[in-house]
Design a protein around this motif. Sequence first.
Motif, PDB file in Angstrom:
ATOM      1  N   VAL A   1    -114.228  -8.130  -0.924  1.00 44.36           N
ATOM      2  CA  VAL A   1    -113.831  -8.428   0.457  1.00 44.36           C
ATOM      3  C   VAL A   1    -113.640  -7.131   1.229  1.00 44.36           C
ATOM      4  O   VAL A   1    -114.125  -6.986   2.361  1.00 44.36           O
ATOM      5  N   VAL A   2    -112.936  -6.177   0.639  1.00 47.30           N
ATOM      6  CA  VAL A   2    -112.677  -4.895   1.302  1.00 47.30           C
ATOM      7  C   VAL A   2    -113.985  -4.168   1.594  1.00 47.30           C
ATOM      8  O   VAL A   2    -114.190  -3.636   2.696  1.00 47.30           O
ATOM      9  N   ASN A   3    -114.888  -4.121   0.634  1.00 44.97           N
ATOM     10  CA  ASN A   3    -116.167  -3.439   0.841  1.00 44.97           C
ATOM     11  C   ASN A   3    -116.951  -4.087   1.983  1.00 44.97           C
ATOM     12  O   ASN A   3    -117.547  -3.389   2.814  1.00 44.97           O
ATOM     13  N   ALA A   4    -116.951  -5.417   2.018  1.00 48.24           N
ATOM     14  CA  ALA A   4    -117.659  -6.112   3.091  1.00 48.24           C
ATOM     15  C   ALA A   4    -117.028  -5.798   4.441  1.00 48.24           C
ATOM     16  O   ALA A   4    -117.731  -5.577   5.443  1.00 48.24           O
ATOM     17  N   ILE A   5    -115.697  -5.744   4.509  1.00 47.17           N
ATOM     18  CA  ILE A   5    -115.011  -5.461   5.770  1.00 47.17           C
ATOM     19  C   ILE A   5    -115.359  -4.059   6.266  1.00 47.17           C
ATOM     20  O   ILE A   5    -115.650  -3.856   7.457  1.00 47.17           O
ATOM     21  N   VAL A   6    -115.328  -3.080   5.374  1.00 49.70           N
ATOM     22  CA  VAL A   6    -115.657  -1.711   5.781  1.00 49.70           C
ATOM     23  C   VAL A   6    -117.093  -1.633   6.273  1.00 49.70           C
ATOM     24  O   VAL A   6    -117.391  -0.981   7.287  1.00 49.70           O
ATOM     25  N   ALA A   7    -118.006  -2.319   5.582  1.00 50.49           N
ATOM     26  CA  ALA A   7    -119.398  -2.329   6.026  1.00 50.49           C
ATOM     27  C   ALA A   7    -119.530  -2.971   7.399  1.00 50.49           C
ATOM     28  O   ALA A   7    -120.298  -2.489   8.252  1.00 50.49           O
ATOM     29  N   VAL A   8    -118.802  -4.050   7.645  1.00 48.33           N
ATOM     30  CA  VAL A   8    -118.838  -4.709   8.958  1.00 48.33           C
ATOM     31  C   VAL A   8    -118.343  -3.757  10.044  1.00 48.33           C
ATOM     32  O   VAL A   8    -118.887  -3.723  11.156  1.00 48.33           O
ATOM     33  N   CYS A   9    -117.309  -2.966   9.729  1.00 43.76           N
ATOM     34  CA  CYS A   9    -116.785  -2.009  10.708  1.00 43.76           C
ATOM     35  C   CYS A   9    -117.867  -1.009  11.142  1.00 43.76           C
ATOM     36  O   CYS A   9    -117.820  -0.475  12.258  1.00 43.76           O
ATOM     37  N   ALA A  10    -118.820  -0.737  10.265  1.00 45.52           N
ATOM     38  CA  ALA A  10    -119.872   0.240  10.560  1.00 45.52           C
ATOM     39  C   ALA A  10    -121.046  -0.356  11.321  1.00 45.52           C
ATOM     40  O   ALA A  10    -121.977   0.371  11.688  1.00 45.52           O
ATOM     41  N   THR A  11    -121.052  -1.663  11.557  1.00 40.23           N
ATOM     42  CA  THR A  11    -122.155  -2.288  12.291  1.00 40.23           C
ATOM     43  C   THR A  11    -121.912  -2.205  13.793  1.00 40.23           C
ATOM     44  O   THR A  11    -120.800  -1.914  14.243  1.00 40.23           O
ATOM     45  N   GLU A  12    -122.954  -2.523  14.562  1.00 40.41           N
ATOM     46  CA  GLU A  12    -122.843  -2.568  16.020  1.00 40.41           C
ATOM     47  C   GLU A  12    -123.436  -3.877  16.521  1.00 40.41           C
ATOM     48  O   GLU A  12    -124.599  -3.960  16.914  1.00 40.41           O
ATOM     49  N   PRO A  13    -122.621  -4.937  16.520  1.00 41.79           N
ATOM     50  CA  PRO A  13    -123.115  -6.222  17.014  1.00 41.79           C
ATOM     51  C   PRO A  13    -123.367  -6.169  18.520  1.00 41.79           C
ATOM     52  O   PRO A  13    -122.835  -5.301  19.223  1.00 41.79           O
ATOM     53  N   GLU A  14    -124.165  -7.084  18.990  1.00 42.64           N
ATOM     54  CA  GLU A  14    -124.443  -7.158  20.421  1.00 42.64           C
ATOM     55  C   GLU A  14    -123.170  -7.517  21.177  1.00 42.64           C
ATOM     56  O   GLU A  14    -122.347  -8.294  20.716  1.00 42.64           O
ATOM     57  N   ILE A  15    -123.016  -6.923  22.369  1.00 40.79           N
ATOM     58  CA  ILE A  15    -121.845  -7.203  23.204  1.00 40.79           C
ATOM     59  C   ILE A  15    -121.853  -8.680  23.592  1.00 40.79           C
ATOM     60  O   ILE A  15    -122.866  -9.220  24.039  1.00 40.79           O
ATOM     61  N   GLY A  16    -120.696  -9.299  23.399  1.00 36.40           N
ATOM     62  CA  GLY A  16    -120.544 -10.697  23.796  1.00 36.40           C
ATOM     63  C   GLY A  16    -121.152 -11.699  22.837  1.00 36.40           C
ATOM     64  O   GLY A  16    -121.176 -12.897  23.142  1.00 36.40           O
ATOM     65  N   GLU A  17    -121.650 -11.258  21.690  1.00 39.46           N
ATOM     66  CA  GLU A  17    -122.242 -12.170  20.703  1.00 39.46           C
ATOM     67  C   GLU A  17    -121.561 -11.957  19.350  1.00 39.46           C
ATOM     68  O   GLU A  17    -122.027 -11.171  18.515  1.00 39.46           O
ATOM     69  N   PRO A  18    -120.428 -12.626  19.117  1.00 42.80           N
ATOM     70  CA  PRO A  18    -119.698 -12.443  17.853  1.00 42.80           C
ATOM     71  C   PRO A  18    -120.567 -12.760  16.647  1.00 42.80           C
ATOM     72  O   PRO A  18    -121.379 -13.687  16.671  1.00 42.80           O
ATOM     73  N   VAL A  19    -120.394 -11.959  15.597  1.00 41.18           N
ATOM     74  CA  VAL A  19    -121.108 -12.163  14.342  1.00 41.18           C
ATOM     75  C   VAL A  19    -120.085 -12.563  13.281  1.00 41.18           C
ATOM     76  O   VAL A  19    -119.010 -11.969  13.193  1.00 41.18           O
ATOM     77  N   TYR A  20    -120.439 -13.562  12.486  1.00 40.74           N
ATOM     78  CA  TYR A  20    -119.520 -14.103  11.479  1.00 40.74           C
ATOM     79  C   TYR A  20    -120.062 -13.807  10.081  1.00 40.74           C
ATOM     80  O   TYR A  20    -121.271 -13.872   9.851  1.00 40.74           O
ATOM     81  N   TYR A  21    -119.134 -13.504   9.169  1.00 39.81           N
ATOM     82  CA  TYR A  21    -119.496 -13.179   7.784  1.00 39.81           C
ATOM     83  C   TYR A  21    -118.594 -13.967   6.839  1.00 39.81           C
ATOM     84  O   TYR A  21    -117.366 -13.935   6.971  1.00 39.81           O
ATOM     85  N   HIS A  22    -119.171 -14.642   5.877  1.00 37.21           N
ATOM     86  CA  HIS A  22    -118.407 -15.297   4.820  1.00 37.21           C
ATOM     87  C   HIS A  22    -118.363 -14.376   3.608  1.00 37.21           C
ATOM     88  O   HIS A  22    -119.403 -13.956   3.101  1.00 37.21           O
ATOM     89  N   SER A  23    -117.152 -14.056   3.162  1.00 41.53           N
ATOM     90  CA  SER A  23    -116.990 -13.275   1.936  1.00 41.53           C
ATOM     91  C   SER A  23    -116.510 -14.240   0.857  1.00 41.53           C
ATOM     92  O   SER A  23    -115.333 -14.601   0.807  1.00 41.53           O
ATOM     93  N   ASN A  24    -117.450 -14.665   0.015  1.00 38.52           N
ATOM     94  CA  ASN A  24    -117.146 -15.722  -0.945  1.00 38.52           C
ATOM     95  C   ASN A  24    -118.105 -15.638  -2.131  1.00 38.52           C
ATOM     96  O   ASN A  24    -118.978 -14.770  -2.179  1.00 38.52           O
ATOM     97  N   SER A  25    -117.936 -16.537  -3.074  1.00 43.18           N
ATOM     98  CA  SER A  25    -118.787 -16.550  -4.262  1.00 43.18           C
ATOM     99  C   SER A  25    -119.524 -17.864  -4.432  1.00 43.18           C
ATOM    100  O   SER A  25    -120.506 -17.941  -5.175  1.00 43.18           O
TER     101      SER A  25
END
Length: 789
Positions: A354-378
Amino acid sequence: MSAPASAFRRLQGQAPGRGTGPLLDGRLRDLLAGKVIVMTGVTGFIGEQILWKVLTELPGTTPAVLVRRKGSTPARDRVVALLKKKIFTELREAAGGAEELLEARVRVIEGDLPNVPALPADLDVVLHCAGDVSFDPPIDQAFRTNTIGTRALMEQMLAAVTGPDGERTKVPHYVHISTAYTAGRRRGAIREAAHEHDVDPQAETEAGLAMLELVEAQSRTSEQLTRLRKEAERVHRQAGYLTTAADTERRRKEWVQKKLVEAGTERARSLGWTDVYTFTKALGEKVVAEVGKDIRVSVVRPAIVESSWKHPYPGWIEGFKMAEPLILAYGKGQLPEFPASPDSVVDIVPCDFVVNAIVAVCATEPEIGEPVYYHSNSGARNPLNFRDLYGYIRDYFLAHPFEGGARGAAALPEWHFPGAASVERLLFTSERAASLADRAISLAPRSKTTRRMAQELDRTTKELSFLRRYLSLYNEYGQSELHFVDDNTLALHRSLHPEDVDAFAFDSTAYDWRTYLQDVHCPAVTEPVRRMDAVRRRRGQRPRTYRDLSRPEEAPEKVLAAFDLDGTVMSGNVVETYLWARLPELGAVSRVREVADVVRRLPLWLRAERRDRGTFLRSVYRRYAGADLAALEEFVDTAMAPSILERVSPDAVRRLREHRAAGHTTVLITGAIRPLTRPLEPLFDVIVAADLATDAAGRCTGFLSGPPMVGESRAAWLRHYAALNDVDLARSHAYADSHVDLPMLSTVGNPVVVSPDVALMRAATSQQWSVVEWRASAQQPRWSLPSRS
């Protein structure tokens, strides 16, 4: 890929990992170099490891942590204490200490949710992983944290990047940590997208906060207070009005909390969510989309987060999460069944993934006004069902059982997954039986056997309460038919730079469940429990407030030791001692008549004692009317003294001598009449007893010269004596056997419960007071009377 996961891919018309979110283009340390990440929740489970990961792997990134003051401890000191934990050892040693590490790498922002202070203008990412993670918080608390707090944080973030002219100086990236279970009571595949619903977050928040005022008002109605007061009186009437009043108010507050929890649960379920936690987190996501419509927004939805697979070390975990109480209860033989569907997926994911996925998400640049969703699961690609989970955990405890006491290791229950209805019937029947047993024990005479039975029943009741709470909380999760698709997350993982894979991987197919559960997770969560059990066994049942008096102490003259008489220092009671004093002077026929009259009055006296011990004592002492006080004192000195002293516990005498040797003032506080305490005068410095009133001829009137010293009167006397004699009650001691003495015991710092009644034994257990058994020393039968010459 598992068959269920493949079926859902075909249903969506997607190949595994073909997500729609932004990908990574380079190493994470480079993508996040020079950036300031404002973080919330760093003192929590996930937040702590995120901070460790940033400090360890991202040397050019500055974490600015929002931490609240706790009592008198400033936020900065709390962060220093955090950096002293084991997880930060290498970082701390490299920096030269926790203070040095803080100064070099971490900014501290003192504040709280929803009272968020101004945030730094140079922020680039706001990572919000704080929140109420309890499944059943009070409804007002859930909204205050998960919706109001989220809105306040985002508004301060926007204010920080808005110049004086109202123009935005930069576009921040807001990363929101939610939960996969915001999907609520849906079934089937859950996409990485906003959940469709028309619930208004603002209206629900206002209604949720209003519930506090409504329930508080309901709790103060005369009908409700009457009910709560009567419940308190049934338990504490003997101890006194103030004790009853305090317990009534405690019950009122507990009732308010219970009703607020119920209100949250029912409102959530009425709208399609499992509980108020997932409900308010879902509304929090809607707040994020609304406030963040002009910035970059990412939402990470972890499933059930448990101990780490690899980083910072296998099995790293802080506190007990969702599964741990159930695992430990099963290993101790306390979880006979679980209301889960055996083929339902329990979606566990290791914390470091979960932590690794969160840090990776912090490094992305999603489009303004278009939220991106990520499921961290198995569950999407490495599903674990409840049947397999049970099998792995059972095999672990069969191979590594908890070390038992005298009875040996606990027998592990065999689960048959009969369904929620069957488990509920079993639990209801057990609760009913425990309630009937408790009623029977409350009527049983005091004895070691009764106390032992009460202790066994209390353990059973505690286990049933545990089962009721956790089965109620997790019942819906055990029947869940949710399948979280993780295409965005998998695509993001596959875009990791090859040199980042070892430190930042988060592909849930990287481990197998048998190894994770039996070699990593279960050892991690059971090790501290085994260690504490071993410590308890080495120490034995060491008393907690029964102090060692052999060690010299500072200012012993400021310490007193207060002792109750009947049942504590000596065996006996006021009716028995009255008959000792009265019967020897009567003839055979009169003795029979007197005993018969006392027996006839016993039921009335017992009812009076249950209501008010002072009333009971006055009723007994009426029978001294007409007695010559001087003659009674002489009879006690010449005839009754041996009988009284014979019934004094040698353990009590030994403890009294220890107190005197330590320089403490010994005090006897009793409702017994003063003449009966005369043989005990050599043992005590001060004796507080009931004084019989006399007429001009020295004959007893049947009344007392003042109220008997019982219940709260004893506590008041101790406080008054301490004030007059400069006694430190926090260092003082008290010994008593009856629930009526609860106020006296609560007044001192070292209360000791002696061969108690069931009610006092339970109070002692809840407050961690020492419970000791002092043996009586009487050699003669209790019905043996002193002889009158």
